[in-house]
Design a protein around this motif. Structure first.
Motif, mmCIF file in Angstrom:
data_model
loop_
_atom_site.group_PDB
_atom_site.id
_atom_site.type_symbol
_atom_site.label_atom_id
_atom_site.label_comp_id
_atom_site.label_asym_id
_atom_site.label_seq_id
_atom_site.Cartn_x
_atom_site.Cartn_y
_atom_site.Cartn_z
ATOM 1 N N LEU A 1 12.889 31.126 25.764
ATOM 2 C CA LEU A 1 13.724 31.688 24.706
ATOM 3 C C LEU A 1 12.903 32.402 23.640
ATOM 4 C CD1 LEU A 1 16.473 32.020 23.327
ATOM 5 C CD2 LEU A 1 16.148 29.763 22.304
ATOM 6 N N PHE A 2 11.758 31.828 23.275
ATOM 7 C CA PHE A 2 10.994 32.379 22.154
ATOM 8 C C PHE A 2 9.833 33.260 22.592
ATOM 9 C CE2 PHE A 2 13.167 28.798 20.253
ATOM 10 C CZ PHE A 2 13.564 29.308 19.036
ATOM 11 N N THR B 1 5.257 31.764 17.496
ATOM 12 C CA THR B 1 4.138 31.495 18.404
ATOM 13 C C THR B 1 3.940 29.997 18.588
ATOM 14 O OG1 THR B 1 3.053 33.533 17.683
ATOM 15 C CG2 THR B 1 1.699 31.919 18.835
ATOM 16 N N ALA B 2 4.096 29.242 17.495
ATOM 17 C CA ALA B 2 3.944 27.789 17.600
ATOM 18 C C ALA B 2 5.005 27.198 18.520
ATOM 19 C CB ALA B 2 4.035 27.160 16.207
ATOM 20 N N LEU B 3 6.235 27.706 18.441
ATOM 21 C CA LEU B 3 7.294 27.229 19.335
ATOM 22 C C LEU B 3 6.996 27.584 20.785
ATOM 23 C CD1 LEU B 3 10.592 27.888 17.360
ATOM 24 C CD2 LEU B 3 9.686 25.688 18.092
ATOM 25 N N VAL B 4 6.482 28.785 21.005
ATOM 26 C CA VAL B 4 6.148 29.202 22.370
ATOM 27 C C VAL B 4 5.079 28.289 22.951
ATOM 28 C CG1 VAL B 4 5.132 31.031 23.765
ATOM 29 C CG2 VAL B 4 6.842 31.594 22.031
ATOM 30 N N LEU B 5 4.012 28.024 22.168
ATOM 31 C CA LEU B 5 2.936 27.161 22.654
ATOM 32 C C LEU B 5 3.438 25.731 22.870
ATOM 33 C CD1 LEU B 5 -0.121 28.351 20.533
ATOM 34 C CD2 LEU B 5 0.341 28.777 22.934
ATOM 35 N N LEU C 1 -3.935 28.320 15.746
ATOM 36 C CA LEU C 1 -3.228 28.465 17.013
ATOM 37 C C LEU C 1 -3.962 29.397 17.965
ATOM 38 C CD1 LEU C 1 0.484 28.698 15.813
ATOM 39 C CD2 LEU C 1 -0.580 26.822 17.055
ATOM 40 N N CYS C 2 -4.531 30.440 17.426
ATOM 41 C CA CYS C 2 -5.254 31.396 18.280
ATOM 42 C C CYS C 2 -6.468 30.765 18.931
ATOM 43 C CB CYS C 2 -5.667 32.620 17.451
ATOM 44 S SG CYS C 2 -4.277 33.585 16.839
ATOM 45 N N ASN C 3 -7.145 29.875 18.196
ATOM 46 C CA ASN C 3 -8.318 29.207 18.769
ATOM 47 C C ASN C 3 -7.920 28.104 19.746
ATOM 48 O OD1 ASN C 3 -10.059 30.780 17.218
ATOM 49 N ND2 ASN C 3 -10.004 29.339 15.490
ATOM 50 N N THR C 4 -6.737 27.575 19.563
ATOM 51 C CA THR C 4 -6.292 26.468 20.412
ATOM 52 C C THR C 4 -5.912 26.940 21.811
ATOM 53 O OG1 THR C 4 -5.475 25.302 18.475
ATOM 54 C CG2 THR C 4 -4.618 24.603 20.604
ATOM 55 N N GLU C 5 -5.303 28.110 21.899
ATOM 56 C CA GLU C 5 -4.741 28.572 23.166
ATOM 57 C C GLU C 5 -5.765 28.682 24.284
ATOM 58 O OE1 GLU C 5 -1.470 31.860 24.743
ATOM 59 O OE2 GLU C 5 -2.358 32.013 22.747
ATOM 60 N N PRO C 6 -6.947 29.327 24.063
ATOM 61 C CA PRO C 6 -7.905 29.401 25.181
ATOM 62 C C PRO C 6 -8.457 28.036 25.592
ATOM 63 C CG PRO C 6 -8.846 30.302 23.160
ATOM 64 C CD PRO C 6 -7.390 30.118 22.901
#
Length: 377
Positions: A61-62, A78-82, A136-141
């Motif tokens: 959805l997001f 972005t936080a909801l997507v992750l 969040l950007c550093n967390t994703e990889p």
């Protein structure tokens, strides 16, 4: 390039799919709650599937460029997507553990360890984000690296499970994991939009599993109905058995004795009426008993019966008790019918119609033993 240009303008489809999955996840949770309240058996697979469905719905959805249902700030979307993606993946890892089984084979242990590592790693990253240690950007990889490592192990575990025994659930999970690795390779060539293969396969797998989950609920509901019907039949049989213990001829004989005592010995007649009332009360009370009762309670009921029989036979009937252990339980109305059988066939069947009934209890290394003996034994 053709696939990418064909799918990008169709974000509304993913949004609709997300809404459908969220609705399906809520429905599955509602079914799980209803099953729990109605005591319908429910396996772990359906509960974990509802978590995956809900999280996947939030993700789909997001994860679109123009969704602003939650907030105008991109970081919150972005936080909801992750969150949806991580919840989906962790739910899939739990489903993998269920699919491969709970035995102690090496690949089954590897699946459990991978799911635990993924859950712990995801929790640690989320904690670091909440503490502002990571963004969040550093967390994703970091999370992607953890997921791909654990996902590779789970892929091997699912392959081993499929080689041992084919299952639609296992095949669906294997398809989703293969799609995840296809999206990982696509990150280098960009043949289609990010995560499209995973979303498509996940949608397909979830639709299949939701349909199977609903079918499983219906099957469990039917099985529960059959079980409840059997329980009712057993209860009715129990009542019939209990009622059959109140032998009509005994009732007639007891009432005849009481009637004769009313003229000759009113005090004995009054005592006989009390014993007779206690005997009937004991028979009626056991109709509600579906579990073993204390031995002393069953013995008291048997004594009421023996007292009435002694009023009938007088000195021809003698009763003796050799009680050892008494602090144990036994089925209702299991002792009185034995005493009745001893009087009918042992005492009355003897030559002079007299004799002794003995009730003995003793303990062996493995069980308690109750014996009802007559003069012939």
């Amino acid at each position: 390039y053709v696939v990418k240009t064909h799918l990008i303008p169709r974000w509304q489809g993913w949004r609709a799919a997300g809404i459908v999955l969220i609705a399906g996840g809520v429905a599955l949770l509602g079914m799980a709650l209803a099953a729990a309240l109605s005591r319908v058996p429910l396996d772990r697979w359906l509960g974990r599937l509802s978590v995956v469905t809900l999280c996947a719905g939030v993700w789909l959805l997001f994860d679109t460029p123009d969704v602003q249902l939650w907030s105008d700030r991109i970081v919150r979307n972005t936080a909801l997507v992750l969150t949806g993606r991580m919840g989906t993946v962790f739910g899939l890892s739990l489903c993998v553990c269920t699919a491969v089984g709970a035995e102690k084979r090496p690949w089954q242990k590897a699946a459990q360890i991978s799911a635990a590592a993924l859950g712990i790693g995801t929790g640690v990253l989320a904690f670091l984000v909440l503490c502002d240690v990571l963004t969040l950007c550093n967390t994703e990889p970091l999370w992607y690296s953890l997921w791909m490592l654990c996902g590779a192990v789970m892929l091997l575990c699912l392959t081993a499970a499929l080689r041992q025994k084919f299952s639609i659930d296992t095949a669906a999970l294997l398809l989703v994991l293969l799609a995840c690795f296809a999206d990982l390779l696509n990150a280098m060539w960009r043949w289609w939009p990010d995560n499209t293969a995973t979303k498509v396969c996940l949608m397909f797998a979830l639709l299949v599993e939701v349909a199977r989950g609903i079918q499983g609920i219906l099957n469990n509901y039917e099985a529960a109905k059959r079980t409840m019907q059997m329980v009712r039949e057993l209860q009715n049989s129990h009542i019939r058995i209990m009622l059959s213990q109140i032998q009509p001829h005994f009732l007639y004989n007891a009432l005849t004795v009481i009637q004769s005592l009313c003229g000759s010995n009113p005090a004995a007649a009054e005592n006989a009426v009390n014993e007779f009332a206690d005997f009937l009360r004991g028979n009626m009370n056991v109709l509600t008993q579906d579990k073993p009762i204390p031995f002393l309670q069953e013995l008291e009921h048997t004594k009421h019966y023996l007292t009435l029989e002694k009023l009938r036979f007088g000195d021809l009937l003698r009763v003796e008790f050799e009680l050892g252990p008494t602090l144990f339980r036994l089925p209702t109305l299991s002792l009185q019918p034995l005493a009745e059988n001893a009087i009918r066939h042992g005492i009355r069947g003897s030559g002079n119609g007299s004799g002794t009934v003995r009730i003995v209890t003793q303990e062996t290394p493995t069980f308690y033993e109750v014996m009802v003996l007559d003069s012939k034994q």
